[in-house]
Design a protein around this motif. Structure first.
Motif, PDB file in Angstrom:
ATOM      1  N   PHE A  65     -13.570 -32.743  22.049  1.00  0.00           N
ATOM      2  CA  PHE A  65     -14.338 -32.381  23.242  1.00  0.00           C
ATOM      3  C   PHE A  65     -15.845 -32.441  22.987  1.00  0.00           C
ATOM      4  CE2 PHE A  65     -10.438 -29.630  24.189  1.00  0.00           C
ATOM      5  CZ  PHE A  65      -9.834 -30.642  24.908  1.00  0.00           C
ATOM      6  N   GLU A  66     -16.240 -32.325  21.723  1.00  0.00           N
ATOM      7  CA  GLU A  66     -17.667 -32.400  21.380  1.00  0.00           C
ATOM      8  C   GLU A  66     -18.248 -33.772  21.722  1.00  0.00           C
ATOM      9  OE1 GLU A  66     -17.960 -31.421  17.245  1.00  0.00           O
ATOM     10  OE2 GLU A  66     -16.709 -29.635  17.453  1.00  0.00           O
ATOM     11  N   ILE A  67     -17.395 -34.796  21.761  1.00  0.00           N
ATOM     12  CA  ILE A  67     -17.860 -36.148  22.099  1.00  0.00           C
ATOM     13  C   ILE A  67     -18.509 -36.157  23.475  1.00  0.00           C
ATOM     14  CG2 ILE A  67     -17.090 -38.519  22.607  1.00  0.00           C
ATOM     15  CD1 ILE A  67     -14.837 -38.049  20.531  1.00  0.00           C
ATOM     16  N   PHE A  68     -17.918 -35.434  24.418  1.00  0.00           N
ATOM     17  CA  PHE A  68     -18.383 -35.458  25.802  1.00  0.00           C
ATOM     18  C   PHE A  68     -19.733 -34.777  25.977  1.00  0.00           C
ATOM     19  CE2 PHE A  68     -13.772 -35.574  25.665  1.00  0.00           C
ATOM     20  CZ  PHE A  68     -13.498 -36.694  26.413  1.00  0.00           C
ATOM     21  N   ASN A  69     -20.118 -33.957  24.994  1.00  0.00           N
ATOM     22  CA  ASN A  69     -21.432 -33.323  25.043  1.00  0.00           C
ATOM     23  C   ASN A  69     -22.537 -34.259  24.571  1.00  0.00           C
ATOM     24  OD1 ASN A  69     -20.262 -30.878  25.898  1.00  0.00           O
ATOM     25  ND2 ASN A  69     -19.901 -30.230  23.779  1.00  0.00           N
ATOM     26  N   GLN A  70     -22.140 -35.384  23.945  1.00  0.00           N
ATOM     27  CA  GLN A  70     -23.139 -36.258  23.328  1.00  0.00           C
ATOM     28  C   GLN A  70     -23.231 -37.642  23.955  1.00  0.00           C
ATOM     29  OE1 GLN A  70     -23.084 -36.048  18.910  1.00  0.00           O
ATOM     30  NE2 GLN A  70     -21.424 -34.562  19.148  1.00  0.00           N
ATOM     31  N   VAL A  71     -22.222 -38.029  24.715  1.00  0.00           N
ATOM     32  CA  VAL A  71     -22.235 -39.360  25.326  1.00  0.00           C
ATOM     33  C   VAL A  71     -21.388 -39.315  26.596  1.00  0.00           C
ATOM     34  CG1 VAL A  71     -20.232 -40.145  23.988  1.00  0.00           C
ATOM     35  CG2 VAL A  71     -21.835 -41.816  24.894  1.00  0.00           C
ATOM     36  N   GLU A  72     -21.785 -40.081  27.608  1.00  0.00           N
ATOM     37  CA  GLU A  72     -21.010 -40.156  28.833  1.00  0.00           C
ATOM     38  C   GLU A  72     -19.792 -41.048  28.593  1.00  0.00           C
ATOM     39  OE1 GLU A  72     -21.468 -41.358  33.578  1.00  0.00           O
ATOM     40  OE2 GLU A  72     -23.088 -41.808  32.157  1.00  0.00           O
ATOM     41  N   VAL A  73     -18.626 -40.513  28.854  1.00  0.00           N
ATOM     42  CA  VAL A  73     -17.380 -41.258  28.656  1.00  0.00           C
ATOM     43  C   VAL A  73     -16.819 -41.615  30.028  1.00  0.00           C
ATOM     44  CG1 VAL A  73     -15.078 -41.240  27.650  1.00  0.00           C
ATOM     45  CG2 VAL A  73     -16.938 -40.018  26.507  1.00  0.00           C
ATOM     46  N   LYS A  74     -16.799 -42.912  30.334  1.00  0.00           N
ATOM     47  CA  LYS A  74     -16.357 -43.367  31.646  1.00  0.00           C
ATOM     48  C   LYS A  74     -14.902 -43.826  31.653  1.00  0.00           C
ATOM     49  CE  LYS A  74     -21.015 -44.889  32.951  1.00  0.00           C
ATOM     50  NZ  LYS A  74     -21.850 -46.042  33.395  1.00  0.00           N
ATOM     51  N   SER A  75     -14.325 -44.004  30.504  1.00  0.00           N
ATOM     52  CA  SER A  75     -12.949 -44.506  30.401  1.00  0.00           C
ATOM     53  C   SER A  75     -11.940 -43.415  30.745  1.00  0.00           C
ATOM     54  CB  SER A  75     -12.663 -44.984  28.980  1.00  0.00           C
ATOM     55  OG  SER A  75     -13.613 -45.923  28.551  1.00  0.00           O
ATOM     56  N   PRO A  76     -10.800 -43.807  31.326  1.00  0.00           N
ATOM     57  CA  PRO A  76      -9.700 -42.850  31.432  1.00  0.00           C
ATOM     58  C   PRO A  76      -9.184 -42.524  30.041  1.00  0.00           C
ATOM     59  CG  PRO A  76      -8.982 -45.036  32.084  1.00  0.00           C
ATOM     60  CD  PRO A  76     -10.463 -45.124  31.901  1.00  0.00           C
ATOM     61  N   ILE A  77      -8.632 -41.316  29.883  1.00  0.00           N
ATOM     62  CA  ILE A  77      -8.239 -40.839  28.555  1.00  0.00           C
ATOM     63  C   ILE A  77      -6.818 -40.310  28.587  1.00  0.00           C
ATOM     64  CG2 ILE A  77      -8.727 -39.153  26.734  1.00  0.00           C
ATOM     65  CD1 ILE A  77     -11.644 -39.109  27.905  1.00  0.00           C
ATOM     66  N   ILE A  78      -6.054 -40.681  27.577  1.00  0.00           N
ATOM     67  CA  ILE A  78      -4.772 -40.035  27.314  1.00  0.00           C
ATOM     68  C   ILE A  78      -4.964 -39.221  26.040  1.00  0.00           C
ATOM     69  CG2 ILE A  78      -2.347 -40.347  26.706  1.00  0.00           C
ATOM     70  CD1 ILE A  78      -2.386 -42.970  28.282  1.00  0.00           C
ATOM     71  N   PHE A  79      -4.914 -37.906  26.178  1.00  0.00           N
ATOM     72  CA  PHE A  79      -5.061 -37.042  25.018  1.00  0.00           C
ATOM     73  C   PHE A  79      -3.740 -36.977  24.257  1.00  0.00           C
ATOM     74  CE2 PHE A  79      -8.620 -35.448  27.558  1.00  0.00           C
ATOM     75  CZ  PHE A  79      -9.609 -35.357  26.596  1.00  0.00           C
ATOM     76  N   THR A  80      -3.833 -37.036  22.933  1.00  0.00           N
ATOM     77  CA  THR A  80      -2.648 -36.963  22.076  1.00  0.00           C
ATOM     78  C   THR A  80      -2.904 -35.888  21.032  1.00  0.00           C
ATOM     79  OG1 THR A  80      -3.503 -38.632  20.534  1.00  0.00           O
ATOM     80  CG2 THR A  80      -2.187 -39.413  22.400  1.00  0.00           C
ATOM     81  N   THR A  81      -2.036 -34.899  20.957  1.00  0.00           N
ATOM     82  CA  THR A  81      -2.283 -33.804  20.037  1.00  0.00           C
ATOM     83  C   THR A  81      -1.017 -33.033  19.736  1.00  0.00           C
ATOM     84  OG1 THR A  81      -3.604 -31.797  19.679  1.00  0.00           O
ATOM     85  CG2 THR A  81      -2.843 -32.228  21.920  1.00  0.00           C
ATOM     86  N   ALA A  82      -1.026 -32.315  18.634  1.00  0.00           N
ATOM     87  CA  ALA A  82       0.097 -31.445  18.296  1.00  0.00           C
ATOM     88  C   ALA A  82      -0.140 -30.022  18.785  1.00  0.00           C
ATOM     89  CB  ALA A  82       0.297 -31.430  16.778  1.00  0.00           C
ATOM     90  N   TYR A  83      -1.283 -29.782  19.426  1.00  0.00           N
ATOM     91  CA  TYR A  83      -1.677 -28.421  19.769  1.00  0.00           C
ATOM     92  C   TYR A  83      -1.864 -28.282  21.272  1.00  0.00           C
ATOM     93  CZ  TYR A  83      -2.702 -28.612  14.807  1.00  0.00           C
ATOM     94  OH  TYR A  83      -2.610 -28.783  13.458  1.00  0.00           O
ATOM     95  N   ASP A  84      -0.940 -27.586  21.937  1.00  0.00           N
ATOM     96  CA  ASP A  84      -1.005 -27.510  23.386  1.00  0.00           C
ATOM     97  C   ASP A  84      -1.980 -26.463  23.897  1.00  0.00           C
ATOM     98  OD1 ASP A  84       0.394 -25.256  22.736  1.00  0.00           O
ATOM     99  OD2 ASP A  84       2.218 -25.787  23.830  1.00  0.00           O
ATOM    100  N   GLU A  85      -2.651 -25.712  22.999  1.00  0.00           N
ATOM    101  CA  GLU A  85      -3.605 -24.716  23.494  1.00  0.00           C
ATOM    102  C   GLU A  85      -4.842 -25.358  24.105  1.00  0.00           C
ATOM    103  OE1 GLU A  85      -4.528 -24.735  18.945  1.00  0.00           O
ATOM    104  OE2 GLU A  85      -2.837 -25.141  20.268  1.00  0.00           O
ATOM    105  N   TYR A  86      -5.033 -26.672  23.887  1.00  0.00           N
ATOM    106  CA  TYR A  86      -6.204 -27.358  24.433  1.00  0.00           C
ATOM    107  C   TYR A  86      -5.938 -28.009  25.795  1.00  0.00           C
ATOM    108  CZ  TYR A  86      -7.977 -26.965  19.665  1.00  0.00           C
ATOM    109  OH  TYR A  86      -8.377 -26.494  18.451  1.00  0.00           O
ATOM    110  N   ALA A  87      -4.753 -27.825  26.341  1.00  0.00           N
ATOM    111  CA  ALA A  87      -4.351 -28.575  27.532  1.00  0.00           C
ATOM    112  C   ALA A  87      -5.292 -28.375  28.712  1.00  0.00           C
ATOM    113  CB  ALA A  87      -2.922 -28.192  27.930  1.00  0.00           C
TER     114      ALA A  87
END
Length: 253
Positions: A65-87
């Motif tokens: 999530f820190e990426i979004f504080n430093q650059v504008e991300v225009k692409s759609p994203i599929i998040f992949t993770t083992a930790y559902d607390e970030y949903a």
């Protein structure tokens, strides 16, 4: 043709994602595989916008999530993770879907199908998916105790009473403040998913520690950290350079 950027810090997971994507969409182009927040920011600033980003949440040097504080991300994203607390946080960004590891080909295929659909339809699907994740989070149970064989019966071990879990020769030991230990049937991967993440942290392949059992944390060679435990002077654990930022962030909550 769809141009895809993969942001994933574990090489086996990144390779598996590539195989799954190409099995589903042979015409896809994997632009790059990145493993850090810093590297992702640099890449996104200096390259054309990808058609899609497959993004893990815990990276080698921090949370994605820190990426979004430093650059504008225009692409759609599929998040992949083992930790559902970030949903819930994930869906604040351009999220098309949120997939929990281990990712199945059918789930990834369904997520990739959403990318090509119209924005309003995707938004509706995101809303539905978010509600499902929220329901899952609300229903998730944290392990609070263990049933341990004892003599001709059983005894109960409270999870919060465990100083740390230690794996050795494929056996998992729960070490207690009194210096004793109990064998538990779960491996560390299972415990990592079941234990309260605000109380327990996976230091490395051999140790999961209770925050209340940490004695001291030392800087170590090559940006690693050394952790010592209360009541266990003979034990120490090392946190890799890649996991050290996550560990310090966890301690500083």
């Amino acid at each position: 043709m769809i141009n895809i950027l993969i942001i994933e810090d574990e090489q086996p997971n990144a390779e598996r994602l590539k195989r799954l994507v190409l099995a589903i969409k042979p015409q896809a182009v994997i632009l790059d595989v990145l493993d850090t927040v810093a590297g992702s920011v640099d890449w996104l600033k200096s390259n054309p916008v990808p058609d899609l980003i497959l993004m893990d949440i815990r990276l080698a040097d921090g949370i994605s999530f820190e990426i979004f504080n430093q650059v504008e991300v225009k692409s759609p994203i599929i998040f992949t993770t083992a930790y559902d607390e970030y949903a819930v946080r994930a869906f604040k960004f351009n999220s098309v879907d949120y997939l929990l590891k281990p990712i199945e080909q059918e789930e990834l295929a369904a997520a990739l199908e959403k990318v090509g659909q119209r924005t309003e339809n995707v938004s509706a699907m995101i809303t539905d998916r978010l509600q499902g994740v929220i329901d899952s989070l609300e229903n998730k149970k944290i392990r609070t105790r263990f049933l341990i064989p004892h003599k001709d019966g059983y005894k109960i071990l409270a999870a919060n009473d465990v100083s740390f879990f230690h794996s050795e020769h494929k056996v998992t030991y729960a070490h207690l403040p009194n210096g004793k230990n109990e064998v538990v049937p779960q491996n560390l991967e299972e415990l990592e998913e079941q234990l309260d993440p605000s109380l327990f942290f996976r230091l490395n392949r051999q140790f999961i520690v209770n925050v209340n059992a940490i004695d001291k944390v030392y800087n170590h060679f090559n940006s690693k950290l050394k952790v010592t435990f209360r009541h266990y002077a003979l034990y120490e654990a090392f946190v890799s350079r890649e996991r050290a930022p996550l560990f310090k962030a966890w301690l500083d909550q």
